[in-house]
Design a protein around this motif. Structure first.
Motif, PDB file in Angstrom:
ATOM      1  N   VAL A 509      -7.049  -5.775   3.176  1.00  0.00           N
ATOM      2  CA  VAL A 509      -5.709  -5.189   3.295  1.00  0.00           C
ATOM      3  C   VAL A 509      -5.774  -3.674   3.104  1.00  0.00           C
ATOM      4  O   VAL A 509      -5.166  -2.900   3.858  1.00  0.00           O
ATOM      5  CB  VAL A 509      -4.740  -5.837   2.286  1.00  0.00           C
ATOM      6  CG1 VAL A 509      -3.427  -5.059   2.226  1.00  0.00           C
ATOM      7  CG2 VAL A 509      -4.468  -7.294   2.653  1.00  0.00           C
ATOM      8  N   PHE A 530       1.466  -9.023   0.863  1.00  0.00           N
ATOM      9  CA  PHE A 530       0.741  -7.816   1.257  1.00  0.00           C
ATOM     10  C   PHE A 530       1.551  -7.077   2.313  1.00  0.00           C
ATOM     11  O   PHE A 530       2.304  -7.680   3.078  1.00  0.00           O
ATOM     12  CB  PHE A 530      -0.680  -8.122   1.745  1.00  0.00           C
ATOM     13  CG  PHE A 530      -0.786  -8.996   2.954  1.00  0.00           C
ATOM     14  CD1 PHE A 530      -0.838  -8.445   4.239  1.00  0.00           C
ATOM     15  CD2 PHE A 530      -0.872 -10.381   2.831  1.00  0.00           C
ATOM     16  CE1 PHE A 530      -0.947  -9.253   5.351  1.00  0.00           C
ATOM     17  CE2 PHE A 530      -0.986 -11.191   3.944  1.00  0.00           C
ATOM     18  CZ  PHE A 530      -1.021 -10.632   5.214  1.00  0.00           C
ATOM     19  N   LEU A 532       1.529  -4.020   5.437  1.00  0.00           N
ATOM     20  CA  LEU A 532       0.666  -3.363   6.422  1.00  0.00           C
ATOM     21  C   LEU A 532       1.487  -2.346   7.204  1.00  0.00           C
ATOM     22  O   LEU A 532       2.678  -2.579   7.476  1.00  0.00           O
ATOM     23  CB  LEU A 532       0.091  -4.389   7.406  1.00  0.00           C
ATOM     24  CG  LEU A 532      -0.864  -5.442   6.838  1.00  0.00           C
ATOM     25  CD1 LEU A 532      -1.146  -6.484   7.909  1.00  0.00           C
ATOM     26  CD2 LEU A 532      -2.158  -4.797   6.365  1.00  0.00           C
TER      27      LEU A 532
END
Length: 547
Positions: A509, A530, A532
């Motif tokens: 990540v 997560f 992005l």
């Protein structure tokens, strides 16, 4: 005080000489400008007393001619013309005062000459200080503008030579390996071979000591008559008349010396020496900074080599371990199929255990290899346009059967429209696989898992995997993304992990420019998320339904 009186009228010249007869003034007379300029080239005068009406020149423009010939000598105008505009023009041209004949007495004239000298001295000091500040400013810009040692040395030497109109210069750096000073850069040599003729200098090696002795390492050393002194053979061959050497240091440690020289004789004033010593102090800081950068760069290159060797070694070990493990798994499978004869129930049980343990070891080897490569920076993230919704759906499908075996349902919480992102689909699938595998592993039978994604702040998308399992204790959350650390909820699962899965997720990540985190409460499940960065392409319309 020596005064050059430029006056074509003999009577006026006598009057002026009489006015100054009782003072400490020595007068030399010139009847025209040409003669005055000639005398200025030969004589050592403190002041010029100038008439603006001469046989060969007239007007304020004469001031510029005199200043070009003797820029360091102050000028007082004594004119028969009572014209305010002319007075202003002469002062703008650089004269210190404008006096009118017939309106000045001995006391006023003497006072004007004294004040002119004093004002000129103050102006000279101000100009000198401004020049020093300009030189130091340019050197400071050099220091801040580059960390390349060669570039820094070349620029500093260039500025130092320009500051005093030197013809030749070199910088010697201290070499701790043999305790000597060796030339690192140079300028102005007529014969390049003479640079090699400079011998190394040392404070401790007897045969390599300077003609200035230890003083060279402590303060500026000056030689104003190189051709007549002992030693300095190379400088003599270069036609040098005068030279100065200044040590530069950082934190009281001498790092080297700068040597500057002129082919015309010169006298070094205290202000000249002071400026070069200040330059030396700045050089010390600049060179120490550049040397530290070079050392850090060398260490970084060495570390990169070590990391590559480690990655290569890890890959070799992983390959050597993985091959026999895969063989063991394959042989166990063949044996259970009865290829080598019938297999009893007890034998089948042990063959299944061999297969399971072999697969666990292969998983461990694969995780170890991934971590080694990611830590060494030798895993490329191959970005491409990725339909995030489609990627998540495929990952979930891969784990649907495993979830259903425990009666666990996976629900879809993705928003209808998700942007395309620039990412490595294989690596993102690895992250999602780890998170889904963990969620299934640590969720009780008949539990539930939620997988979702949505665009948050402009340019970012969040993805999460949420379960209603045992959760993670608060004191363990901070270490959950560390190598070989597993949460206490492992006790609810019969499956042992490697302790590397979440570490790999974090590294992947972060390699994409994102971040990963967990929110959990013991007994109430966990939510791994997560984020992005996105690439703003118009996504295709996808239906929002349950998996």
């Amino acid at each position: 005080m020596r005064v050059l009186l430029v006056e074509d009228n003999p009577d006026d010249a006598l009057i002026i000489e009489d006015m100054l007869s009782a003072t400490a003034v020595e007068i030399e007379h010139a009847s025209n400008l040409s003669l005055a300029l000639e005398k200025l080239t030969r004589g050592d005068f403190d002041l010029v007393l100038l008439d603006l009406s001469l046989p060969d020149a007239r007007g304020p423009g004469m001031i510029g001619l005199v200043r070009n010939q003797a820029p360091s000598i102050p000028i007082v105008v004594l004119s028969g013309l009572s014209d305010e505009n002319a007075a202003i023009q002469t002062m703008e041209q650089g004269a210190q005062d404008y006096l009118i004949k017939g309106q000045v007495d001995a006391q006023l004239l003497w006072r004007s000459l004294r004040y002119a000298l004093q004002r000129h001295a103050v102006e000279e000091r101000i100009n000198e200080r401004n020049r020093e500040l300009l030189v130091l400013k340019r050197i400071s810009e050099t220091i801040l503008g580059s960390l390349d040692l060669k570039v820094v040395l070349d620029r500093i030497l260039e500025e130092a030579m320009a500051s005093g109109c030197f013809d030749l210069g070199n910088i010697r750096l201290f070499d701790p390996s043999d305790d000597t000073l060796r030339i690192a850069t140079f300028k102005g040599y007529r014969t390049p071979e003479h640079v090699l003729a400079h011998r190394p200098l040392s404070k401790t090696v007897e045969g390599a000591k300077s003609r200035f002795g230890d003083r060279m390492f402590e303060s500026a050393c000056v030689e104003e008559n190189v051709q007549a002194c002992k030693g300095l053979r190379t400088l003599k061959e270069e036609g040098i008349a005068s030279m100065i050497e200044v040590p530069f240091r950082a934190e009281h440690e001498v790092l080297g010396i700068i040597q500057l020289a002129s082919r015309t004789p010169r006298t070094f004033k205290p202000t000249d020496v002071s400026l070069l010593e200040t330059i030396g102090n700045q050089m010390g800081m600049a060179i120490q900074r550049a040397q530290l950068y070079e050392k850090t760069e060398a260490q970084a290159r060495e570390l990169a080599k070590t990391n590559k060797l480690q990655a290569d070694f890890s890959a070799m070990i992983a390959h050597d371990l993985r091959s026999p493990l895969m063989n063991i798994t394959g042989v166990a499978e063949v044996m259970m199929q009865g290829t080598f004869g019938s297999v009893t129930e007890e034998q089948t049980k042990w063959l299944l255990r061999i297969q399971a343990n072999s697969r666990s070891l292969v998983e461990l080897v694969n995780d170890f290899l991934d971590v080694s490569k990611l830590e060494s920076g030798y895993v490329d993230v191959k970005r491409e346009r990725v339909d995030l919704r489609e990627l998540i759906e495929k990952s979930v499908e891969s784990y649907r059967v495993l979830a259903l075996e425990k009666g666990i349902f996976i629900t879809n919480a993705m928003v209808p429209s998700l942007p395309l992102i620039g990412a490595d689909p294989r690596r993102l699938d690895q992250v999602l696989g780890n998170l889904l595998s963990n969620a299934i592993k640590f969720t009780h039978e008949q539990g539930a898992i939620e997988v979702g994604a949505q665009e948050v702040d402009a340019g970012w998308v969040n993805v999460w995997v949420k379960d209603n399992g045992e959760g993670i204790a608060a004191h363990e959350i901070g270490q959950i993304f560390q190598k070989y650390r597993q949460a206490g909820n492992l006790k609810v699962s019969s499956q042992k992990g490697t302790g590397l899965g979440l570490v790999i997720c974090k590294m992947i990540v972060e390699a994409h420019g994102g971040k990963i985190w967990v929110v959990s409460e013991e007994g109430n499940g966990s939510r791994f998320s997560f984020s992005l960065p996105t690439v703003m392409y118009a996504p295709e319309n996808k239906r929002a339904d349950l998996f």
